[in-house]
Each structure stands twice: as structure tokens, then as C-alpha cells.
Design a protein around this motif. Structure first.
Motif, PDB file in Angstrom:
ATOM      1  N   ALA A   1       2.575 -29.992  -9.532  1.00 35.58           N
ATOM      2  CA  ALA A   1       1.326 -29.236  -9.694  1.00 35.58           C
ATOM      3  C   ALA A   1       1.336 -28.429 -10.989  1.00 35.58           C
ATOM      4  O   ALA A   1       0.355 -28.434 -11.747  1.00 35.58           O
ATOM      5  CB  ALA A   1       1.118 -28.317  -8.493  1.00 35.58           C
ATOM      6  N   ILE A   2       2.441 -27.730 -11.250  1.00 38.02           N
ATOM      7  CA  ILE A   2       2.524 -26.899 -12.455  1.00 38.02           C
ATOM      8  C   ILE A   2       2.529 -27.760 -13.713  1.00 38.02           C
ATOM      9  O   ILE A   2       1.792 -27.488 -14.679  1.00 38.02           O
ATOM     10  CB  ILE A   2       3.771 -25.989 -12.391  1.00 38.02           C
ATOM     11  CG1 ILE A   2       3.585 -24.946 -11.281  1.00 38.02           C
ATOM     12  CG2 ILE A   2       4.014 -25.301 -13.725  1.00 38.02           C
ATOM     13  CD1 ILE A   2       4.834 -24.141 -10.967  1.00 38.02           C
ATOM     14  N   LEU A   3       3.327 -28.823 -13.718  1.00 42.59           N
ATOM     15  CA  LEU A   3       3.369 -29.710 -14.877  1.00 42.59           C
ATOM     16  C   LEU A   3       2.028 -30.409 -15.097  1.00 42.59           C
ATOM     17  O   LEU A   3       1.569 -30.551 -16.234  1.00 42.59           O
ATOM     18  CB  LEU A   3       4.478 -30.752 -14.708  1.00 42.59           C
ATOM     19  CG  LEU A   3       5.917 -30.248 -14.860  1.00 42.59           C
ATOM     20  CD1 LEU A   3       6.905 -31.384 -14.592  1.00 42.59           C
ATOM     21  CD2 LEU A   3       6.153 -29.663 -16.236  1.00 42.59           C
ATOM     22  N   GLY A   4       1.401 -30.849 -14.007  1.00 38.25           N
ATOM     23  CA  GLY A   4       0.119 -31.547 -14.115  1.00 38.25           C
ATOM     24  C   GLY A   4      -0.965 -30.671 -14.703  1.00 38.25           C
ATOM     25  O   GLY A   4      -1.691 -31.078 -15.617  1.00 38.25           O
TER      26      GLY A   4
ATOM     27  N   MET B   1     -10.695 -24.782 -16.911  1.00 37.23           N
ATOM     28  CA  MET B   1     -10.810 -23.608 -16.047  1.00 37.23           C
ATOM     29  C   MET B   1     -10.281 -23.917 -14.645  1.00 37.23           C
ATOM     30  O   MET B   1      -9.594 -23.098 -14.024  1.00 37.23           O
ATOM     31  CB  MET B   1     -12.269 -23.144 -15.949  1.00 37.23           C
ATOM     32  CG  MET B   1     -12.867 -22.622 -17.231  1.00 37.23           C
ATOM     33  SD  MET B   1     -14.607 -22.153 -16.993  1.00 37.23           S
ATOM     34  CE  MET B   1     -15.143 -22.001 -18.700  1.00 37.23           C
ATOM     35  N   LEU B   2     -10.592 -25.117 -14.155  1.00 34.61           N
ATOM     36  CA  LEU B   2     -10.091 -25.533 -12.833  1.00 34.61           C
ATOM     37  C   LEU B   2      -8.568 -25.628 -12.857  1.00 34.61           C
ATOM     38  O   LEU B   2      -7.897 -25.187 -11.912  1.00 34.61           O
ATOM     39  CB  LEU B   2     -10.706 -26.878 -12.448  1.00 34.61           C
ATOM     40  CG  LEU B   2     -10.337 -27.425 -11.066  1.00 34.61           C
ATOM     41  CD1 LEU B   2     -10.917 -26.541  -9.968  1.00 34.61           C
ATOM     42  CD2 LEU B   2     -10.822 -28.863 -10.898  1.00 34.61           C
ATOM     43  N   ALA B   3      -8.017 -26.188 -13.930  1.00 38.63           N
ATOM     44  CA  ALA B   3      -6.565 -26.303 -14.045  1.00 38.63           C
ATOM     45  C   ALA B   3      -5.905 -24.930 -14.109  1.00 38.63           C
ATOM     46  O   ALA B   3      -4.846 -24.707 -13.502  1.00 38.63           O
ATOM     47  CB  ALA B   3      -6.210 -27.122 -15.287  1.00 38.63           C
ATOM     48  N   ALA B   4      -6.534 -23.981 -14.822  1.00 34.24           N
ATOM     49  CA  ALA B   4      -5.984 -22.622 -14.900  1.00 34.24           C
ATOM     50  C   ALA B   4      -6.003 -21.944 -13.534  1.00 34.24           C
ATOM     51  O   ALA B   4      -5.048 -21.247 -13.156  1.00 34.24           O
ATOM     52  CB  ALA B   4      -6.782 -21.798 -15.912  1.00 34.24           C
ATOM     53  N   SER B   5      -7.073 -22.160 -12.766  1.00 33.34           N
ATOM     54  CA  SER B   5      -7.154 -21.593 -11.411  1.00 33.34           C
ATOM     55  C   SER B   5      -6.074 -22.194 -10.511  1.00 33.34           C
ATOM     56  O   SER B   5      -5.420 -21.473  -9.744  1.00 33.34           O
ATOM     57  CB  SER B   5      -8.539 -21.859 -10.804  1.00 33.34           C
ATOM     58  OG  SER B   5      -9.559 -21.311 -11.604  1.00 33.34           O
ATOM     59  N   ASP B   6      -5.883 -23.502 -10.597  1.00 34.80           N
ATOM     60  CA  ASP B   6      -4.847 -24.166  -9.799  1.00 34.80           C
ATOM     61  C   ASP B   6      -3.459 -23.667 -10.174  1.00 34.80           C
ATOM     62  O   ASP B   6      -2.603 -23.457  -9.310  1.00 34.80           O
ATOM     63  CB  ASP B   6      -4.915 -25.687 -10.007  1.00 34.80           C
ATOM     64  CG  ASP B   6      -6.025 -26.334  -9.201  1.00 34.80           C
ATOM     65  OD1 ASP B   6      -6.365 -25.793  -8.134  1.00 34.80           O
ATOM     66  OD2 ASP B   6      -6.549 -27.373  -9.628  1.00 34.80           O
ATOM     67  N   LEU B   7      -3.248 -23.474 -11.473  1.00 32.74           N
ATOM     68  CA  LEU B   7      -1.951 -22.983 -11.944  1.00 32.74           C
ATOM     69  C   LEU B   7      -1.693 -21.573 -11.416  1.00 32.74           C
ATOM     70  O   LEU B   7      -0.588 -21.267 -10.944  1.00 32.74           O
ATOM     71  CB  LEU B   7      -1.931 -22.994 -13.473  1.00 32.74           C
ATOM     72  CG  LEU B   7      -0.589 -22.780 -14.159  1.00 32.74           C
ATOM     73  CD1 LEU B   7       0.411 -23.850 -13.755  1.00 32.74           C
ATOM     74  CD2 LEU B   7      -0.783 -22.780 -15.679  1.00 32.74           C
ATOM     75  N   GLY B   8      -2.714 -20.716 -11.463  1.00 32.73           N
ATOM     76  CA  GLY B   8      -2.574 -19.358 -10.932  1.00 32.73           C
ATOM     77  C   GLY B   8      -2.316 -19.353  -9.441  1.00 32.73           C
ATOM     78  O   GLY B   8      -1.495 -18.570  -8.946  1.00 32.73           O
ATOM     79  N   LEU B   9      -2.985 -20.249  -8.712  1.00 31.16           N
ATOM     80  CA  LEU B   9      -2.793 -20.334  -7.260  1.00 31.16           C
ATOM     81  C   LEU B   9      -1.373 -20.772  -6.929  1.00 31.16           C
ATOM     82  O   LEU B   9      -0.744 -20.230  -6.008  1.00 31.16           O
ATOM     83  CB  LEU B   9      -3.813 -21.317  -6.673  1.00 31.16           C
ATOM     84  CG  LEU B   9      -4.074 -21.266  -5.161  1.00 31.16           C
ATOM     85  CD1 LEU B   9      -4.561 -19.888  -4.742  1.00 31.16           C
ATOM     86  CD2 LEU B   9      -5.095 -22.322  -4.771  1.00 31.16           C
ATOM     87  N   SER B  10      -0.844 -21.728  -7.685  1.00 30.38           N
ATOM     88  CA  SER B  10       0.524 -22.194  -7.450  1.00 30.38           C
ATOM     89  C   SER B  10       1.540 -21.092  -7.742  1.00 30.38           C
ATOM     90  O   SER B  10       2.451 -20.838  -6.952  1.00 30.38           O
ATOM     91  CB  SER B  10       0.832 -23.417  -8.324  1.00 30.38           C
ATOM     92  OG  SER B  10       0.075 -24.528  -7.935  1.00 30.38           O
ATOM     93  N   LEU B  11       1.384 -20.419  -8.877  1.00 31.47           N
ATOM     94  CA  LEU B  11       2.344 -19.393  -9.268  1.00 31.47           C
ATOM     95  C   LEU B  11       2.267 -18.163  -8.365  1.00 31.47           C
ATOM     96  O   LEU B  11       3.258 -17.457  -8.203  1.00 31.47           O
ATOM     97  CB  LEU B  11       2.113 -18.986 -10.728  1.00 31.47           C
ATOM     98  CG  LEU B  11       2.395 -20.087 -11.760  1.00 31.47           C
ATOM     99  CD1 LEU B  11       2.034 -19.604 -13.160  1.00 31.47           C
ATOM    100  CD2 LEU B  11       3.853 -20.524 -11.707  1.00 31.47           C
TER     101      LEU B  11
END
Length: 311
Positions: free
Chosen positions: A40-43, A67-77
């Protein structure tokens, strides 16, 4: 711990939960969980890097995807620290302040992702309804302003949540129901009046559900516009541009709706089902969104492969 009176002691540590009954294999479960986080983080980092470095992808659709990728990255972290502590080190304790902070970031990035999916539905409607005026209407400046407005909205919407929790007193129960801090879950542990928390949490949930309603309305107008296109081939081509977004919407909202339904309407709730659904909500959207967009969006797929030195 702080003594409140002769019979109550204020709790200074909450305890998160892994998967009940499977504690003996938590370490082995940590392997697929770590792999999911890694992918998820790498993607999502790859999506952000490719869009940021490729001038040909500097267009409204790809800005919204970033923006969607940044939101997903924040959710994962946001969820990564407690998930790894539980499944790798079997460390379930978390301080109230750390719990409230995690709850703020998880709910904040969740609302942000919901808002981005809403913006993307309007973007798809505009691209299908007015393709010739699309670039003149959605300029880079307007895209940036729209993203900033929704970012500020998400922060302001969830900012009161940790403060309303901090005013509560926790003195009887300390065991949470998930592998991360969830507002409704923490609120239920309070031994003081949590009416404000209940109604404000319900208001935040309604705001996110309203996003899904507006997304549905957008697709009603999209279908109406597509049905007005004379050529069958052109209708399929227009609908094909929405497939990735529809997948992202379903991946994001289905676990939320299932989890909310279990919390509010299920009389005989299965702890295992609730925990798995909650974990799916945190793990699957950040994992699947980059995969879906790489598979379904030719431009993204080609640029990613070229960065990897593949044709």
C-alpha cells in the motif's frame, strides 16, 4: 492511575485488541499484514512520484488521483504503529493522548478520502458532460483550491473529536474493540456523560455518508448523460472512464457501511466479524486503489512500467 474517589480509579492506559482466539498466531498474521502495508505504501508513493514527475500527467484527473493516493498513504501510516505493535510485539497498551491523536488522524484521512472520491465523481461527470470545456473549467488553480478547501474541511470537521474525548473520564473499562483507536469505540469506555461525543460523532458520520449520497447523485447524472450519446461505442468508452472510480468507491464505502451497521443495528454482534471488517477498512482501500488505477488507467500503467524500465 489517578484516584477519583474511593471506588473509582482513572484509567491511564487503553488496551487494543488483535484477533480474539488467534493470539497464538499473531506473529504469523503479522507477515501478510506487513506485506499489505508495504504494498500500500509503495503503491501510493509510486502513484504520487509518477504523477509529480511526468508533465503529461499534470491534468485534473491525475491531480485528484494524487490526492486520493495521499489520503490512502495517510490512512496507512496512521494505523501502522498500533497494528504492528499488536501483531508483531504483542504490545496492546496505548496512552489516552496517543489514542486520541491516532483517532484524529484516522478519522481525518477517512473524511479526506471520502471528499476526494466525491470530487472525482464531479470530475467524471464534467469530463463526460462537457469534454470540450473540461480543461478550461477545471484549471490547475481551481483543482488546487478545491483540494485545499476539502483538506481544511476535513481537518476542521474532525478536530473537535479528540478534545471531546479528552474531557471524558475513563474509570471502569479500558479494553477497546479494535486494533486501532476508533471514536465510537473509545467513547463507549467513558464513565462520564458522553452525550456530546455521541451527537458530534453521529454528525461526522452523516457528513461522510452525505458524500456517498452526492456520489450516487453524480452517477445518476452521468448515466443520464451517457444514455443521451448516440453511439454505442462512445457510450461504452465514456462508462469505461468511470470504472476505476466506481471500484474505489465500493472498496472504500462497503466496509464503512458494514462496520456502522454492525455497531448500530446488530443485536448479536460477532467480535471477530467486527474486527476483521474494521481491519479490512484500514488495509484494503490503500492497498487496492493503486492496483486498480494502474490496471485500469493506461496512462498511469505505461508511465509506471517505463519508470521500472519495462515496456
Amino acid at each position: 492511575m489517578h484516584i477519583l474517589n474511593s471506588s473509582e480509579i482513572e484509567i491511564t492506559t487503553f488496551f487494543l485488541i488483535g484477533i480474539p482466539g488467534l493470539e497464538h498466531i499473531h506473529f504469523w498474521l503479522s507477515i501478510p499484514i506487513c506485506l499489505m502495508y508495504l504494498v500500500a505504501i509503495l503503491g501510493n508513493c509510486t502513484i504520487l512520484f509518477v504523477i509529480g514527475t511526468e508533465p503529461s500527467l499534470h491534468a485534473p484527473m491525475y491531480y485528484f488521483l494524487s490526492m486520493l493516493a495521499a489520503s490512502d498513504l495517510g490512512l496507512s501510516l496512521s494505523s501502522l504503529p498500533t497494528m504492528l505493535r499488536i501483531f508483531v510485539f504483542n504490545a496492546t497498551g496505548i496512552s489516552p493522548n496517543a489514542c486520541f491523536a491516532q483517532e484524529f488522524f484516522i478519522h481525518g484521512f477517512t473524511d479526506m478520502e471520502s471528499s476526494v472520491l466525491l470530487i472525482m465523481s464531479f470530475d467524471r461527470f464534467l469530463a463526460i458532460r462537457n469534454p470540450l470545456r473540461y480543461n478550461s473549467i477545471l484549471t490547475s488553480a481551481r483543482v488546487a483550491k478545491t483540494g485545499l478547501v476539502f483538506f481544511i474541511k476535513s481537518i476542521l470537521l474532525v478536530l473537535p473529536l479528540p478534545f471531546t474525548l479528552k474531557r471524558l473520564t475513563f474509570c471502569r473499562k479500558s479494553l477497546l474493540s479494535h486494533s486501532y483507536c476508533f471514536h465510537q469505540d473509545v467513547m463507549k469506555l467513558a464513565c462520564s456523560d458522553n452525550t456530546v461525543n455521541f451527537f458530534y460523532g453521529f454528525f461526522v458520520a452523516l457528513c461522510m455518508m452525505s458524500d456517498s449520497l452526492f456520489i450516487a447523485v453524480s452517477y445518476v447524472f452521468i448515466l443520464k448523460t451517457v444514455m443521451g450519446i448516440g453511439s454505442h461505442k462512445e457510450r461504452l468508452k465514456a462508462l469505461n472512464t468511470c470504472v476505476s472510480h466506481i471500484c474505489a468507491v465500493l472498496i472504500f464505502y462497503l466496509p464503512i457501511i458494514a462496520l456502522a451497521s454492525m455497531h448500530r443495528f446488530s443485536k448479536h454482534k460477532s467480535p471477530m466479524a467486527m474486527i476483521l471488517t474494521a481491519d479490512i477498512f484500514l488495509l484494503v482501500p490503500p492497498l487496492m486503489n493503486p492496483i486498480v488505477y494502474c490496471v485500469k488507467t493506461r496512462q498511469i500503467r505505461q508511465k509506471v512500467l517505463s519508470k521500472l524500465g519495462l515496456k
